[in-house]
Scaffold this motif. Structure first.
Motif, PDB file in Angstrom:
ATOM      1  N   ALA A  42      -1.116  -3.720  -0.381  1.00 14.52           N
ATOM      2  CA  ALA A  42       0.014  -2.774  -0.415  1.00 14.52           C
ATOM      3  C   ALA A  42      -0.361  -1.480  -1.126  1.00 14.52           C
ATOM      4  CB  ALA A  42       1.240  -3.415  -1.065  1.00 14.52           C
ATOM      5  N   CYS A  43      -1.544  -0.960  -0.812  1.00 12.33           N
ATOM      6  CA  CYS A  43      -2.006   0.273  -1.461  1.00 12.33           C
ATOM      7  C   CYS A  43      -1.479   1.525  -0.769  1.00 12.33           C
ATOM      8  CB  CYS A  43      -3.534   0.313  -1.479  1.00 12.33           C
ATOM      9  SG  CYS A  43      -4.300   0.401   0.163  1.00 12.33           S
ATOM     10  N   ALA A  44      -0.905   1.386   0.423  1.00  9.23           N
ATOM     11  CA  ALA A  44      -0.304   2.487   1.195  1.00  9.23           C
ATOM     12  C   ALA A  44      -1.339   3.414   1.821  1.00  9.23           C
ATOM     13  CB  ALA A  44       0.674   3.298   0.352  1.00  9.23           C
ATOM     14  N   ALA A  45      -2.612   3.042   1.824  1.00 11.47           N
ATOM     15  CA  ALA A  45      -3.627   3.887   2.470  1.00 11.47           C
ATOM     16  C   ALA A  45      -3.349   4.023   3.963  1.00 11.47           C
ATOM     17  CB  ALA A  45      -5.016   3.299   2.242  1.00 11.47           C
ATOM     18  N   PRO A  86      -8.951  -0.687   2.663  1.00 13.29           N
ATOM     19  CA  PRO A  86     -10.083  -1.100   1.815  1.00 13.29           C
ATOM     20  C   PRO A  86     -10.389  -2.588   1.888  1.00 13.29           C
ATOM     21  CG  PRO A  86      -8.140  -0.742   0.465  1.00 13.29           C
ATOM     22  CD  PRO A  86      -7.779  -0.298   1.858  1.00 13.29           C
ATOM     23  N   THR A  87      -9.430  -3.407   2.310  1.00 10.95           N
ATOM     24  CA  THR A  87      -9.644  -4.852   2.355  1.00 10.95           C
ATOM     25  C   THR A  87      -9.696  -5.396   3.781  1.00 10.95           C
ATOM     26  OG1 THR A  87      -7.249  -5.254   2.181  1.00 10.95           O
ATOM     27  CG2 THR A  87      -8.500  -5.150   0.123  1.00 10.95           C
ATOM     28  N   TYR A 132      -6.715  -5.893  -7.490  1.00  8.29           N
ATOM     29  CA  TYR A 132      -7.892  -5.459  -6.725  1.00  8.29           C
ATOM     30  C   TYR A 132      -8.695  -4.429  -7.523  1.00  8.29           C
ATOM     31  CZ  TYR A 132     -10.601  -3.232  -2.992  1.00  8.29           C
ATOM     32  OH  TYR A 132     -11.618  -2.712  -2.227  1.00  8.29           O
ATOM     33  N   ALA A 133      -7.999  -3.475  -8.130  1.00 11.42           N
ATOM     34  CA  ALA A 133      -8.679  -2.466  -8.950  1.00 11.42           C
ATOM     35  C   ALA A 133      -9.374  -3.116 -10.144  1.00 11.42           C
ATOM     36  CB  ALA A 133      -7.678  -1.420  -9.428  1.00 11.42           C
ATOM     37  N   ALA A 134      -8.732  -4.118 -10.741  1.00  9.91           N
ATOM     38  CA  ALA A 134      -9.327  -4.812 -11.888  1.00  9.91           C
ATOM     39  C   ALA A 134     -10.605  -5.534 -11.475  1.00  9.91           C
ATOM     40  CB  ALA A 134      -8.323  -5.795 -12.480  1.00  9.91           C
ATOM     41  N   ALA A 149     -11.038  -2.128 -19.033  1.00 11.56           N
ATOM     42  CA  ALA A 149     -10.646  -1.939 -17.632  1.00 11.56           C
ATOM     43  C   ALA A 149      -9.278  -2.546 -17.357  1.00 11.56           C
ATOM     44  CB  ALA A 149     -11.695  -2.552 -16.710  1.00 11.56           C
ATOM     45  N   LEU A 150      -9.028  -3.735 -17.910  1.00 11.76           N
ATOM     46  CA  LEU A 150      -7.736  -4.393 -17.697  1.00 11.76           C
ATOM     47  C   LEU A 150      -6.602  -3.599 -18.345  1.00 11.76           C
ATOM     48  CD1 LEU A 150      -8.695  -8.148 -18.210  1.00 11.76           C
ATOM     49  CD2 LEU A 150      -8.311  -6.932 -16.061  1.00 11.76           C
TER      50      LEU A 150
END
Length: 203
Positions: A42-45, A86-87, A132-134, A149-150
């Protein structure tokens, strides 16, 4: 006439027997986009890249959900959604039989929970996007980098800016302001340029 009949019999059928026989599709045929709910973050890309706005994202802060939707009636099968995902959660299939009796059946939706900011508690992204970013940021990282990072990905943009401002303030207080004071000549030149611009704007 007889010659035409002979030619037809010799040539055979020039068309396929569709819909009574399956229709062969070429390898790169672009048909109905297929959305994998499990892989989507659900990144909206895809929604940003979609030229006819067939894909949309709607956020319901009250429920803490973001809803992904696609309207196949608007889709032009350009494949941009597949390119930017991206996935690889959305891919164009070879399916082309999309006729329906009710236009509402042309729309598919999926809902995803939103992530709350660790600092202020405001919703700012989908949980799956944050996870996903983590995962990306913590690849081949040591323990300290993983912890940083977290903390970074679970903070909203506003809180990130505030934290950056506080760190800059503390650095200036500890080391002194690295920005030199402008000279009298520099200030006079700046006033002269500003005056010229005001005069030009008033003409």
């Amino acid at each position: 006439m007889l010659k035409t009949i002979k030619e037809v019999l010799r040539t055979g059928n020039a068309t396929t027997g569709y819909p009574f026989e399956p229709l062969h599709q070429h390898e790169h045929y672009r048909g109905k986009p297929v959305h994998d709910v499990a892989d989507c973050i659900a990144c909206a890309a895809c929604a940003i890249a979609c030229p006819p706005n067939a894909i949309q994202m709607k956020i319901d802060v009250g429920k803490g959900l973001t809803t992904w939707s696609i309207n196949f009636g608007r889709c032009i099968f350009c494949g941009r959604c597949e390119e930017v995902c991206p996935t690889k959660a959305i891919k164009l299939s070879k399916e082309f039989e999309l006729a329906v009796f009710d236009k509402n059946d042309l729309e598919e939706t999926a809902s995803y929970p939103l992530q709350k900011c660790a600092e202020c508690g405001a919703y700012f992204a989908s949980q799956k996007e944050v996870d996903y970013a983590a995962r990306i940021l913590t690849q081949d990282a040591d323990e300290d980098e993983i912890r940083q990072a977290l903390a970074l990905v679970r903070t909203c943009p506003d809180c990130k800016r505030k934290a950056d401002a506080y760190r800059a303030r503390d650095r200036i207080q500890a080391m002194g302001d690295p920005t030199p004071e402008p000279s009298a000549d520099a200030m006079a030149e700046a006033r002269r340029i500003a005056e010229q611009r005001r005069e030009g704007a008033s003409r």
